[in-house]
Design a protein around this motif. Structure first.
Motif, mmCIF file in Angstrom:
data_model
loop_
_atom_site.group_PDB
_atom_site.id
_atom_site.type_symbol
_atom_site.label_atom_id
_atom_site.label_comp_id
_atom_site.label_asym_id
_atom_site.label_seq_id
_atom_site.Cartn_x
_atom_site.Cartn_y
_atom_site.Cartn_z
ATOM 1 N N THR A 1 -7.184 19.421 45.023
ATOM 2 C CA THR A 1 -6.597 19.635 43.697
ATOM 3 C C THR A 1 -5.508 18.597 43.466
ATOM 4 O O THR A 1 -4.814 18.177 44.407
ATOM 5 C CB THR A 1 -5.995 21.046 43.564
ATOM 6 O OG1 THR A 1 -5.022 21.246 44.593
ATOM 7 C CG2 THR A 1 -7.068 22.109 43.682
ATOM 8 N N LEU B 1 -12.881 16.195 38.490
ATOM 9 C CA LEU B 1 -13.023 17.077 37.327
ATOM 10 C C LEU B 1 -11.668 17.255 36.658
ATOM 11 O O LEU B 1 -10.731 17.779 37.271
ATOM 12 C CB LEU B 1 -13.584 18.423 37.776
ATOM 13 C CG LEU B 1 -13.858 19.471 36.702
ATOM 14 C CD1 LEU B 1 -14.835 18.947 35.661
ATOM 15 C CD2 LEU B 1 -14.403 20.743 37.339
ATOM 16 N N LEU C 1 -16.650 25.034 33.159
ATOM 17 C CA LEU C 1 -16.033 24.837 34.469
ATOM 18 C C LEU C 1 -17.088 24.900 35.577
ATOM 19 O O LEU C 1 -17.114 24.050 36.477
ATOM 20 C CB LEU C 1 -14.958 25.908 34.678
ATOM 21 C CG LEU C 1 -14.120 25.821 35.956
ATOM 22 C CD1 LEU C 1 -13.420 24.481 36.073
ATOM 23 C CD2 LEU C 1 -13.088 26.956 35.977
ATOM 24 N N ILE D 1 -18.120 21.791 38.177
ATOM 25 C CA ILE D 1 -17.988 21.972 39.632
ATOM 26 C C ILE D 1 -19.305 21.700 40.336
ATOM 27 O O ILE D 1 -19.352 21.016 41.371
ATOM 28 C CB ILE D 1 -17.502 23.401 39.947
ATOM 29 C CG1 ILE D 1 -16.037 23.560 39.522
ATOM 30 C CG2 ILE D 1 -17.675 23.735 41.424
ATOM 31 C CD1 ILE D 1 -15.557 24.998 39.519
ATOM 32 N N LEU E 1 -10.284 18.674 41.686
ATOM 33 C CA LEU E 1 -10.035 19.386 40.433
ATOM 34 C C LEU E 1 -8.626 19.101 39.953
ATOM 35 O O LEU E 1 -7.652 19.367 40.660
ATOM 36 C CB LEU E 1 -10.227 20.889 40.630
ATOM 37 C CG LEU E 1 -9.980 21.776 39.410
ATOM 38 C CD1 LEU E 1 -10.920 21.408 38.266
ATOM 39 C CD2 LEU E 1 -10.129 23.246 39.770
#
Length: 588
Positions: A383, A530, A545, A549, A558
């Motif tokens: 992330t 993403l 979403l 993914i 992400l």
């Protein structure tokens, strides 16, 4: 302020919808109350992906506080009823209002599917089928092999819909269905067509089928390459009618279509209109993925609530063929329930970790499970912050080195392969986290401004169908110098090679280092970055979403805040149509 003005101010309609309403209302001497509003809203609904406007107090009419009695519309010369055969620009069917052409397309799909459901099942050599199932699907003691069930269903029925997420074995299963069906048919008698909505998806289907054949010495040589649906039915630029339709059916006995979640209602109507009466139809897709960009959510409507329980007679028949007991519904089910199979066991993703765990948590709408997966330290997941500075640092770290490797590739085929190693996917087009800004940022850092618009190594995506070049909206290519140093635009072919297009023949296009999640459907990449917007926006939904993914094969980064994630999980895509009700009634 009129209600129509209020709808425009609240952006429930656009100026184009207003103009259409005024144009049509000029043809009506004594329109019923709110007909101008209904025309504008129906037009707006189609642009938003819905097939029709609900008149039952839901949707935009509820937001505006307007109640409509459908009976009051029947006296208008602009509003017809089902069966009027295009005599009016609008059709009122029950408590739904349609633009007439969308009602006609929906009815074509419903009628074609009902013919498949009502038709006599194909003749099957059951002993040969049982032997084939035993040979192609290893026994799985203690659990139902849903791939084996799907294969048995596809051979014994004219219609089979197979839904499953990435890695659940849809193309593996279809490969074995092909083997079983060819084993049932006389040599050379089974005419097969494989298709998908985009060139990229068709190429992936061909690659998958080809890979199965490479591992199987008994693989038949007469399985054709996949092609786009547009090419299959012969959609031609400037022509209303396709080459194939009721007047000239496709010369096929078996049609297999992949990535059906991307197929909109008009295209499905044209496809089914071209299907000959005796043909089998196998549809593959993921009911949880985003619906098509255009109107309709055909895959989700086809699947309804089915895929895991069946009517008693079919359950008993499939159990006799597969040797595994199947769940039987305790409630009455429509015929469609006996034609849907859902594959849930992913061979690509472990549902307990990494990308598979995250996708499963998103599908269930469980924010805590999503956050736990992201914080687990799994090597497949990372992330990052999504503010401008953090994103641009990530581009510098993760995208620019790949761009250099693409430019240095020894061949266009290798450059295209490298292009798919990593892709930036965005939820929105504009803004700091949008496709436009991130593509510009990458090009600025590459320093290609002096090389002209078609510089070496530039990835491009076609934005308008070009039937002459056989290039379609969403097809991705790469500007690359040929052996003589001339710039050409190379696109992957169904056979895994690359074909060159002169720059002068390239249809309208855009740069595609970053692309929208919508446009990524039917593709997969080794790594996906993403990017969600910083602020909440209606476009970010659970389906969006999940789709983003599951485009990643090996790693996902992400870039999103917790607030936007929470909002996305709560927001579902609920498109309005009559297809689901027609097939499933209250059971779907």
């Amino acid at each position: 302020m009129t209600v129509l003005d209020e709808a425009l101010e609240r952006e429930l309609i656009a100026t184009a919808d207003l103009h259409l309403a005024r144009h049509l209302l000029a043809l009506e001497a004594h329109p019923p109350p709110h007909l101008d509003l209904l025309v504008a809203l129906t037009s707006a609904q189609v642009r938003a992906g819905n097939v029709c406007l609900p008149l039952d107090g839901e949707g935009p009419l509820r937001e505006l506080g307007v109640r409509i009695d459908p009976q009051a519309l029947t006296g208008s010369s602009l509003v017809g009823v089902p069966g009027d055969a295009g005599a009016t620009p609008l059709v009122c069917a029950g408590r739904r209002l349609y633009l007439a052409r969308y009602h006609a397309w929906e009815q074509q799909v419903i009628e074609a599917l009902e013919r498949l459901l009502r038709g006599d099942p194909p003749a099957v050599d059951r002993a040969r089928l049982e032997a084939g199932l035993e040979a192609l699907f290893p026994p799985t003691p203690g659990r139902t092999d849903w791939q084996r069930v799907a294969a048995a269903l596809a051979v014994t029925q004219r219609l089979c819909v197979i839904s499953g997420g990435p890695g659940t074995g849809k193309t593996y299963t279809v490969g074995r269905i092909l083997r079983l069906l060819l084993d049932q048919a006389a040599p050379g008698s089974l005419r097969i067509a494989l298709a998908a909505p985009t060139g990229k998806a068709a190429a992936r289907l061909s690659d998958s089928i080809r890979a199965l054949g490479a591992r199987d010495p008994q693989w038949p040589a007469r399985v054709p390459e996949a092609q786009t649906l547009h090419r299959l039915i012969g959609r031609r630029q400037g022509r209303v009618r396709s080459r194939h339709g009721p007047h000239n059916p496709l010369p096929v006995d078996l049609l297999i279509v992949d990535e059906v979640s991307m197929v909109d209602l008009p295209l499905m109507a044209r496809l089914l209109a071209a299907l000959p009466p005796q043909a089998r139809l196998i549809l593959l897709g993921d009911r949880h993925q985003l619906a098509s960009v255009e109107a309709g959510q055909v895959m989700a409507d086809l699947c309804g609530g089915g895929g895991r329980a069946y009517r008693p007679a079919l359950a008993a028949d499939l159990e006799a063929l597969t040797g595994a007991p199947l769940p039987v519904s305790t409630q009455a089910l429509p015929a469609m329930a006996d034609h849907v199979v859902t594959l849930t066991r992913s061979r690509r993703f472990d549902a307990r970790k990494g990308i598979g765990r995250l996708a499963r948590a998103v599908n269930s709408g469980d924010l805590e499970a999503v956050l736990e997966a992201l914080r687990s330290g799994d090597e497949q997941l990372d992330t990052r912050a999504n503010d401008r500075r953090s994103l641009h640092a990530l581009l510098e770290e993760g995208v620019l080195p790949l761009c250099a490797r693409i430019r240095e590739a020894p061949s266009p085929e290798e450059a295209l392969r490298r292009l798919d190693e990593r892709r930036v996917l965005c939820a929105v087009r504009e803004g700091p986290q949008g496709v436009t800004e991130l593509n510009r940022a990458i090009e600025r850092r590459l320093g290609v401004a002096d090389e002209g618009p078609l510089y070496h190594g530039r990835p491009v995506m076609v934005t308008v169908n070009d039937y002459e070049q056989q290039l379609f909206n969403g097809d991705i290519g790469l500007v690359f110098r040929d052996a003589h140093g001339r710039p050409r635009v190379f696109f992957p072919t169904d056979a895994g090679h690359a074909r060159a297009i002169p720059p002068s023949r390239l249809p309208p296009h855009e740069t595609v280092y970053a692309m929208t999640i919508h446009k990524s459907q039917g593709s997969e990449f080794g790594e996906v970055i993403l990017v969600l917007p910083e602020r909440e926006t209606p476009v970010v939904t659970r389906e969006l979403l999940y789709t983003g993914i599951t485009r990643a094969r090996e790693r996902l980064i992400l870039c999103a805040g917790e607030g936007v994630l929470a909002q996305a999980l709560r927001r579902r895509v609920r498109r309005v149509s009559g297809l689901r009700d027609a097939l499933w009634g209250g059971a779907g």
